[in-house]
Design a protein around this motif. Structure first.
Motif, short mmCIF file in Angstrom:
data_model
loop_
_atom_site.label_atom_id
_atom_site.label_comp_id
_atom_site.label_asym_id
_atom_site.label_seq_id
_atom_site.Cartn_x
_atom_site.Cartn_y
_atom_site.Cartn_z
N ASN B 120 0.73 -1.26 -0.02
CA ASN B 120 -0.04 -0.09 -0.15
C ASN B 120 0.84 1.18 -0.03
N MET B 121 0.29 2.42 -0.27
CA MET B 121 1.01 3.62 -0.84
C MET B 121 0.11 4.85 -1.07
N ASP B 122 0.48 5.96 -0.38
CA ASP B 122 -0.29 7.08 -0.83
C ASP B 122 -0.56 7.03 -2.26
N GLU B 123 -1.84 7.63 -2.61
CA GLU B 123 -2.03 7.52 -4.12
C GLU B 123 -1.11 8.25 -5.15
N PHE B 124 -0.55 7.80 -6.00
CA PHE B 124 0.41 7.89 -7.11
C PHE B 124 1.75 8.72 -6.24
N ALA B 125 1.90 8.14 -5.13
CA ALA B 125 2.89 8.46 -4.09
C ALA B 125 2.92 10.09 -3.86
N MET B 126 1.77 10.47 -3.66
CA MET B 126 1.68 11.80 -3.38
C MET B 126 1.08 11.95 -1.72
N GLY B 127 1.88 12.11 -0.83
CA GLY B 127 1.54 11.90 0.55
C GLY B 127 2.49 11.75 1.46
N SER B 128 2.47 12.10 2.61
CA SER B 128 3.36 11.90 3.81
C SER B 128 2.94 11.17 4.93
N SER B 129 1.50 10.46 4.73
CA SER B 129 0.91 9.82 5.85
C SER B 129 0.28 8.44 5.45
N ASN B 130 0.24 8.09 4.28
CA ASN B 130 -0.48 7.12 3.59
C ASN B 130 -1.91 7.00 3.82
N GLU B 131 -2.53 8.17 4.22
CA GLU B 131 -3.89 8.41 4.04
C GLU B 131 -4.51 8.56 2.78
N SER B 132 -3.84 8.83 1.77
CA SER B 132 -4.37 9.28 0.42
C SER B 132 -4.53 8.00 -0.39
N SER B 133 -4.32 6.83 0.17
CA SER B 133 -4.67 5.58 -0.59
C SER B 133 -6.09 5.30 -1.11
N PHE B 134 -6.51 4.87 -2.20
CA PHE B 134 -7.93 4.38 -2.51
C PHE B 134 -8.01 3.19 -1.59
N TYR B 135 -7.05 2.46 -1.18
CA TYR B 135 -7.28 1.33 -0.65
C TYR B 135 -7.14 1.26 0.74
N GLY B 136 -7.19 2.64 1.40
CA GLY B 136 -7.43 3.05 2.75
C GLY B 136 -6.32 3.17 3.38
N ALA B 137 -6.07 3.77 4.58
CA ALA B 137 -4.95 4.28 5.31
C ALA B 137 -4.39 3.23 5.93
N VAL B 138 -2.86 3.25 5.97
CA VAL B 138 -1.98 2.14 6.42
C VAL B 138 -1.71 2.74 7.96
N LYS B 139 -1.83 1.62 9.00
CA LYS B 139 -1.63 2.04 10.17
C LYS B 139 -0.03 1.62 10.93
N ASN B 140 0.37 2.55 11.42
CA ASN B 140 1.52 2.25 12.10
C ASN B 140 1.69 1.16 13.23
N PRO B 141 2.41 0.20 13.00
CA PRO B 141 2.48 -1.03 13.90
C PRO B 141 2.93 -0.55 15.39
N TRP B 142 3.74 0.65 15.46
CA TRP B 142 4.08 1.07 16.85
C TRP B 142 2.83 1.85 17.49
N ASP B 143 1.86 2.11 16.76
CA ASP B 143 0.45 2.76 17.41
C ASP B 143 -0.39 2.71 16.23
N THR B 144 -1.09 1.92 16.44
CA THR B 144 -2.17 1.75 15.23
C THR B 144 -3.21 3.00 14.94
N ASP B 145 -3.13 4.04 16.03
CA ASP B 145 -3.83 5.44 15.70
C ASP B 145 -2.96 6.41 14.85
N ARG B 146 -1.61 5.85 14.78
CA ARG B 146 -0.82 6.89 14.11
C ARG B 146 -0.54 6.38 12.73
N VAL B 147 0.19 7.35 11.93
CA VAL B 147 0.43 6.97 10.30
C VAL B 147 1.75 6.39 10.56
N PRO B 148 2.00 5.60 9.25
CA PRO B 148 3.42 4.94 9.12
C PRO B 148 4.23 5.83 8.55
#
Lengths: 95, 488
Positions: B120-148
């Motif tokens: 998974n990735m930000d849509e067309f690699a445009m983003g700094s939080s992986n929240e812009s993916s059409f396939y949903g946000a990715v969660k940070n394994p260190w704290d799943t409320d946070r961005v990876p």
């Protein structure tokens, strides 16, 4: 630099992007903020600076003018939305 | 088995501790059981992975194995994979089964690696939080409320969650180094032109560079050995020899001169972040390195220059997504213009549309000199800062990010807030220099990244410095408490 709503519609049209009318105001705000950010550049004196297109200032490499690729049309057209007889189909362009 | 590094697995496979099929099956099972917590994979290519693993085991049985034979990994979904869905995190390519392999995918296949799927990735690699993916946000394994972090958030989360030992990634403004920092990992963005961009879906072609996210610098060197090299299919790829990057990992760094840019230790950088980075620099001094304060006076212009150059190039690159030859097409187009506008309007997410529009505006008649040409001139000033600095120092260090991983939704209201996240990483892409992020501490139980910046084609020295740090500290061995979440 602030854009007006008509400029946003014009840029969307230029970009071939359908934008919902309800979202124009949000685009107007966000695009204006981005242009404000980049406008910091206008204060920099760059009169004697050559623009940089490639980080290593490399130039385009040339090769001999010979055929190196095979024709993969049928393979590539398998993933096309609509084709016929080897052509890509789109709505009528010329009346 | 899942907490092993690439180097561990390579040695274990050679020693016959387990087979490639066994570790591949183990990781595939783990992905199935736990990835719903992180959403790091878009596609798991189980069948192809098992076929590659069997072929690798057969090669080994025939006495024809080397370092990568049978080692599992995964690719960011920006790299075209023949016969496997390649979405770039977008609805636009949600039906795009690539008809060919990216050069680096081909390189890993030829090396005998086993690809478990697409990340998974930000849509067309445009983003700094992986929240812009059409396939949903990715969660940070260190704290799943946070961005990876992003855009290579899936690559970072999958390695941190121990689903793969390493992954390919790409970096246009920080998209490898920032997620590596947020997830406590080792990220490497090579020099522009070191690795082929062919088959890597283009965002901003003069900035994009492929690299890796792994747990250790040793693994990073193993990945670069496979990826680096000239490729006639990428006209910006440089024709230069590729050293064995693992051969210099253990060189002494006695006498190495480290430059600390005063602009990277700003007063608004939190005391906690400063302290973690300063501690890391002290470790280097203990190892015999010398430290020198330097200045990169145009640092503040990097983000403004980037947000002209990258959108301008993306508006041109993404014009190929038009609903005609591949990808998403709208229903019942009335005419050709309707087909273009609705396919693109429906197929692209909001951040991609914003950047295309900024780029189209900056390149439009009458504005070119004021925006694009100006940004390219400023780009040279930024490059010259680094060229001058490297006359005095061997390597530059500082924080990778201004803060540790932030919470989802925290920076989505105003895109400019998100853009400022890349303040320390973006100048390297403009200059075309190689950079790394390695884990060097924690703030509030979240990893902090140390950024290492090298001179052109000096990846060997970067990897050497990173490896030596990891020989003297154990930050890279710290892992999130995954059992807490997954029970396994």
């Amino acid at each position: 630099m602030a854009l007006d709503q008509q400029q946003v519609r014009d840029i969307a049209d230029l970009s071939r992007l359908q934008i919902d009318e309800a979202q124009i105001a949000e685009y107007q705000k966000n695009l204006s903020n981005i242009l404000d950010l980049v406008d910091q550049l206008s204060a920099v004196d760059t009169s004697a600076v050559e623009p940089m297109a490639h980080p290593l200032d490399a130039v385009q490499r040339l090769r001999a003018d010979i055929v190196t690729e095979e024709n993969h049309r049928d393979h590539f057209q398998q993933i096309a939305p609509q084709t016929e007889n080897g052509y890509y189909l789109v709505p009528r362009v010329v009346e | 088995m899942h907490n092993k590094t690439i180097a561990d697995i390579s040695r274990d496979l050679a020693a016959g501790e387990y087979s490639s099929v066994e570790i591949t099956e183990h990781l595939l099972t783990r992905i199935k059981q736990t990835d719903h917590h992180y959403n790091s994979f878009i596609t798991v290519s189980e069948e192809q992975a098992l076929a590659q693993a069997k072929a690798a085991d057969a090669r080994r049985a025939a006495g024809d194995a080397d370092a990568w034979t049978g080692v599992p990994m995964a690719h960011k979904d920006i790299f075209c994979t023949n016969g496997v869905l390649t979405t770039c995190g977008s609805k636009m390519l949600s039906n795009f089964v690539a008809p060919y392999n990216a050069t680096i995918v081909e390189n890993f296949n030829n090396a005998g690696a086993v690809s478990l799927g697409k990340l998974n990735m930000d849509e067309f690699a445009m983003g700094s939080s992986n929240e812009s993916s059409f396939y949903g946000a990715v969660k940070n394994p260190w704290d799943t409320d946070r961005v990876p972090g992003g855009s290579s958030g899936g690559s970072a989360a999958a390695v941190a969650a121990q689903l793969v030992p390493g992954a390919t990634a790409s970096d246009t403004g920080g998209s490898i180094r920032q997620p590596a920092a947020f997830c406590g990992l080792t990220g490497l963005k090579p020099t522009y032109g070191r690795v082929s961009r062919w088959g890597m879906i283009a965002y901003a072609s003069s900035l994009d560079q492929a690299g890796s996210i792994t747990r250790t610098a040793e693994d990073s060197a193993m990945m670069l050995n496979v990826m680096a090299g000239f490729d006639a299919k990428d006209s910006t790829c440089m024709e230069r020899d590729v050293p064995d990057y693992t051969a210099t990992l253990n060189d002494s760094i006695e006498g190495l001169t480290i430059g600390l840019p005063k602009e990277y230790f700003r007063s608004d950088l939190s005391a906690d972040m400063q302290q973690q980075v300063r501690n890391a620099i002290s470790e280097y001094e203990k190892m015999g390195a010398r430290v020198k304060e330097i200045s990169l006076p145009n640092t503040h212009l990097a983000i403004p220059a980037y947000y002209i150059i990258a959108p301008a190039e993306c508006s041109a690159n993404l014009s190929r997504m038009d609903g005609v030859r591949f990808g998403y097409r709208c229903e019942n187009p009335q005419d050709i213009n309707d087909l273009y506008k609705r396919s693109r309007g429906e197929g692209f997410g909001i951040e991609v549309k914003r950047r295309i529009m900024v780029g189209a505006y900056a390149l439009s008649a009458g504005f070119y000199d004021a925006y694009y040409k100006k940004a390219q001139q400023v780009r040279r000033l930024i490059k010259n800062d680094f060229v001058n600095a490297f006359k005095e120092v061997d390597i530059i260090m500082g924080p990778t990010t201004p803060t540790p991983a932030f919470k989802r939704g925290e920076k989505t209201a105003d895109p400019v807030d998100m853009y400022l996240e890349d303040i320390f990483t973006i100048a390297l892409n403009l200059a075309g220099l190689p950079g790394m992020s390695i884990s060097c501490g924690q703030v509030n139980n979240l990893p902090v990244g140390l950024q290492l910046i090298g001179n052109y084609f000096d990846e060997g020295r970067l990897l050497n410095a990173a490896h030596q740090f990891q020989q003297h500290t154990d930050w890279h061995l710290k892992t999130p408490d995954l059992k807490n979440l997954t029970g396994i």
